[in-house]
Design a protein around this motif. Structure first.
Motif, mmCIF file in Angstrom:
data_model
loop_
_atom_site.group_PDB
_atom_site.id
_atom_site.type_symbol
_atom_site.label_atom_id
_atom_site.label_comp_id
_atom_site.label_asym_id
_atom_site.label_seq_id
_atom_site.Cartn_x
_atom_site.Cartn_y
_atom_site.Cartn_z
ATOM 1 N N MET A 1 0.824 -1.202 0.000
ATOM 2 C CA MET A 1 0.000 0.000 0.000
ATOM 3 C C MET A 1 0.868 1.265 0.000
ATOM 4 S SD MET A 1 -2.947 1.482 0.019
ATOM 5 C CE MET A 1 -4.174 0.251 0.496
ATOM 6 N N ALA A 2 1.930 1.264 0.831
ATOM 7 C CA ALA A 2 2.791 2.443 0.917
ATOM 8 C C ALA A 2 3.446 2.756 -0.418
ATOM 9 C CB ALA A 2 3.861 2.240 1.999
ATOM 10 N N ILE A 3 3.881 1.715 -1.137
ATOM 11 C CA ILE A 3 4.541 1.930 -2.423
ATOM 12 C C ILE A 3 3.553 2.494 -3.442
ATOM 13 C CG2 ILE A 3 5.823 0.845 -4.296
ATOM 14 C CD1 ILE A 3 7.295 1.002 -1.636
ATOM 15 N N ALA A 4 2.340 1.942 -3.480
ATOM 16 C CA ALA A 4 1.331 2.413 -4.429
ATOM 17 C C ALA A 4 0.974 3.872 -4.160
ATOM 18 C CB ALA A 4 0.082 1.529 -4.340
ATOM 19 N N LEU A 5 0.801 4.212 -2.890
ATOM 20 C CA LEU A 5 0.473 5.602 -2.538
ATOM 21 C C LEU A 5 1.641 6.539 -2.857
ATOM 22 C CD1 LEU A 5 -1.345 5.012 0.875
ATOM 23 C CD2 LEU A 5 -2.384 5.908 -1.224
ATOM 24 N N SER A 6 2.862 6.069 -2.635
ATOM 25 C CA SER A 6 4.040 6.887 -2.942
ATOM 26 C C SER A 6 4.143 7.140 -4.440
ATOM 27 C CB SER A 6 5.307 6.189 -2.444
ATOM 28 O OG SER A 6 5.275 6.008 -1.055
ATOM 29 N N LEU A 7 3.862 6.120 -5.245
ATOM 30 C CA LEU A 7 3.898 6.284 -6.698
ATOM 31 C C LEU A 7 2.800 7.231 -7.161
ATOM 32 C CD1 LEU A 7 4.626 2.620 -7.843
ATOM 33 C CD2 LEU A 7 6.150 4.596 -8.038
ATOM 34 N N LEU A 8 1.613 7.141 -6.535
ATOM 35 C CA LEU A 8 0.533 8.075 -6.862
ATOM 36 C C LEU A 8 0.957 9.495 -6.518
ATOM 37 C CD1 LEU A 8 -2.363 8.805 -7.656
ATOM 38 C CD2 LEU A 8 -3.078 8.224 -5.319
ATOM 39 N N SER A 9 1.600 9.669 -5.372
ATOM 40 C CA SER A 9 2.099 10.984 -4.977
ATOM 41 C C SER A 9 3.108 11.505 -5.996
ATOM 42 C CB SER A 9 2.756 10.892 -3.592
ATOM 43 O OG SER A 9 3.323 12.128 -3.223
ATOM 44 N N ALA A 10 4.039 10.650 -6.410
ATOM 45 C CA ALA A 10 5.058 11.056 -7.381
ATOM 46 C C ALA A 10 4.426 11.457 -8.713
ATOM 47 C CB ALA A 10 6.054 9.912 -7.593
ATOM 48 N N LEU A 11 3.439 10.685 -9.159
ATOM 49 C CA LEU A 11 2.778 10.986 -10.427
ATOM 50 C C LEU A 11 2.046 12.315 -10.361
ATOM 51 C CD1 LEU A 11 1.917 10.121 -13.275
ATOM 52 C CD2 LEU A 11 -0.031 8.919 -12.238
ATOM 53 N N ALA A 12 1.293 12.523 -9.279
ATOM 54 C CA ALA A 12 0.541 13.780 -9.134
ATOM 55 C C ALA A 12 1.485 14.974 -9.027
ATOM 56 C CB ALA A 12 -0.363 13.704 -7.904
ATOM 57 N N TYR A 13 2.563 14.809 -8.275
ATOM 58 C CA TYR A 13 3.554 15.891 -8.172
ATOM 59 C C TYR A 13 4.174 16.187 -9.531
ATOM 60 C CZ TYR A 13 4.002 16.670 -3.109
ATOM 61 O OH TYR A 13 3.792 17.032 -1.810
ATOM 62 N N GLY A 14 4.519 15.148 -10.270
ATOM 63 C CA GLY A 14 5.169 15.346 -11.559
ATOM 64 C C GLY A 14 4.294 16.089 -12.556
ATOM 65 N N ILE A 15 3.017 15.717 -12.625
ATOM 66 C CA ILE A 15 2.087 16.393 -13.537
ATOM 67 C C ILE A 15 1.864 17.836 -13.090
ATOM 68 C CG2 ILE A 15 -0.250 16.399 -14.483
ATOM 69 C CD1 ILE A 15 -0.271 13.353 -14.144
ATOM 70 N N SER A 16 1.697 18.028 -11.774
ATOM 71 C CA SER A 16 1.489 19.369 -11.240
ATOM 72 C C SER A 16 2.690 20.268 -11.527
ATOM 73 C CB SER A 16 1.239 19.292 -9.732
ATOM 74 O OG SER A 16 1.073 20.576 -9.169
ATOM 75 N N ASP A 17 3.890 19.726 -11.376
ATOM 76 C CA ASP A 17 5.092 20.513 -11.644
ATOM 77 C C ASP A 17 5.193 20.898 -13.114
ATOM 78 O OD1 ASP A 17 5.719 20.276 -9.014
ATOM 79 O OD2 ASP A 17 7.286 18.764 -9.281
ATOM 80 N N PHE A 18 4.818 19.972 -13.973
ATOM 81 C CA PHE A 18 4.844 20.266 -15.404
ATOM 82 C C PHE A 18 3.896 21.414 -15.728
ATOM 83 C CE2 PHE A 18 3.016 19.667 -19.648
ATOM 84 C CZ PHE A 18 4.161 19.739 -20.422
ATOM 85 N N LEU A 19 2.676 21.336 -15.209
ATOM 86 C CA LEU A 19 1.701 22.401 -15.448
ATOM 87 C C LEU A 19 2.173 23.719 -14.835
ATOM 88 C CD1 LEU A 19 -1.658 20.510 -14.775
ATOM 89 C CD2 LEU A 19 -0.714 21.203 -16.982
ATOM 90 N N GLY A 20 2.743 23.648 -13.627
ATOM 91 C CA GLY A 20 3.233 24.851 -12.989
ATOM 92 C C GLY A 20 4.320 25.519 -13.803
ATOM 93 N N GLY A 21 5.194 24.713 -14.393
ATOM 94 C CA GLY A 21 6.247 25.264 -15.240
ATOM 95 C C GLY A 21 5.697 25.925 -16.486
ATOM 96 N N ILE A 22 4.692 25.303 -17.086
ATOM 97 C CA ILE A 22 4.059 25.879 -18.281
ATOM 98 C C ILE A 22 3.393 27.209 -17.943
ATOM 99 C CG2 ILE A 22 2.196 25.583 -19.957
ATOM 100 C CD1 ILE A 22 4.591 23.896 -20.599
ATOM 101 N N PHE A 23 2.623 27.221 -16.863
ATOM 102 C CA PHE A 23 1.909 28.437 -16.480
ATOM 103 C C PHE A 23 2.876 29.548 -16.084
ATOM 104 C CE2 PHE A 23 -1.718 25.471 -14.963
ATOM 105 C CZ PHE A 23 -2.183 25.362 -16.268
ATOM 106 N N ALA A 24 3.975 29.187 -15.418
ATOM 107 C CA ALA A 24 4.932 30.189 -14.950
ATOM 108 C C ALA A 24 5.689 30.843 -16.097
ATOM 109 C CB ALA A 24 5.921 29.552 -13.973
#
Length: 275
Positions: A1-24
């Protein structure tokens, strides 16, 4: 469970960072950080209201301090992403993001299995290789500084968020988002940067809210099911999705060493999961 949640966190962070970079790149990174953190805070608060929990004053304090680091990290990350290659800034930020909580976790008693520990060791060359600067563009060198500062902020975010108790619910997370806004505003004010959103471009960052709330929420729950030193490392692999999105959508080239780093990242996840 911890690994799956960590991977979900990494994926969400990665997409959010990409969008943040585009918007910035179309607006002030400080304004993007304020709007993005505010949106994440509102989604976290809505989730907190619907999830049972009894946070102690210590849990809330950890959440508040975590948010200060998170806001500081987000502001410098978006500034770096707005001027330099995403394939440099995001991965470099992940070094501090992983290193600080791993050190704290091991010092405070985390004892990963041998296989998982090997996976943790593999994660650091993965992050380093993915973030390797392959040109002399001055903007990219400036992005390195922003990436380092962002990593320090996110490392503190992960460290303190990982101390929140399992019965605290999501109110510490919502408080974290609130103090992160204050952190961005104070940092921008000290650097004499405009942080108040005044145009439609900045308000596009509202769409980052669900991603930010998901990323931090998944990380928080992952620490309740696994060791901080393991969860932080897997969640810190978020640059992999940022780099891949930048390569596909922005045509940023994935250099050979970055490809090797992505392979190390996959190996690290596999070993930690197997351990």
């Amino acid at each position: 469970m911890a690994i799956a949640l960590s991977l979900l966190s990494a994926l969400a962070y990665g997409i959010s960072d990409f969008l943040g970079g585009i918007f910035a790149r179309r607006s002030s990174p400080w304004q993007i950080a304020v709007v993005g953190q505010t949106s994440s805070g509102l989604f976290s608060l809505l989730a907190a209201v619907s999830v049972a929990g009894s946070p102690s004053s210590t849990d809330l304090a950890y959440g508040a301090v975590a948010g200060i680091g998170g806001g500081f990290g987000a502001a410098f990350l978006y500034r770096g992403l707005s001027t330099a290659r995403m394939g440099v800034v995001a991965p470099l930020s992940a070094i501090g993001t992983a290193l600080i909580p791993v050190a704290v976790g091991l010092i405070t008693g985390d004892r990963p299995s041998t296989l998982a520990l090997i996976g943790v060791v593999c994660a650091f060359p993965a992050i380093t290789l993915i973030s390797r600067v392959v040109d002399n563009n001055p903007a990219h060198r400036g992005g390195v500084i922003d990436g380092i500062l962002a990593g320090i902020g996110f490392g503190l975010l992960f460290t303190f968020l990982g101390q929140v108790g399992s019965d605290a619910g999501l109110y510490p997370l919502a408080l974290s988002q609130a103090t992160s806004i204050l952190s961005v505003v104070v940092t921008a004010t000290v650097l004499r940067q405009a942080w108040l959103p005044r145009n439609r471009q900045a308000w596009r960052a509202v769409v980052m809210g669900p991603l930010g709330a998901t990323a931090q929420g998944a990380f928080l729950y992952a620490t309740h099911h696994g060791l901080l030193s393991i969860v932080a490392v897997i969640s810190s692999l978020y640059p992999a999705s940022t780099v891949l999105l930048a390569a596909v959508l922005l045509r940023e080239k994935i250099h050979r060493w970055q490809g090797v780093g992505l392979a190390f990242a996959a190996l690290a996840v596999t070993l930690v999961a197997a351990g």
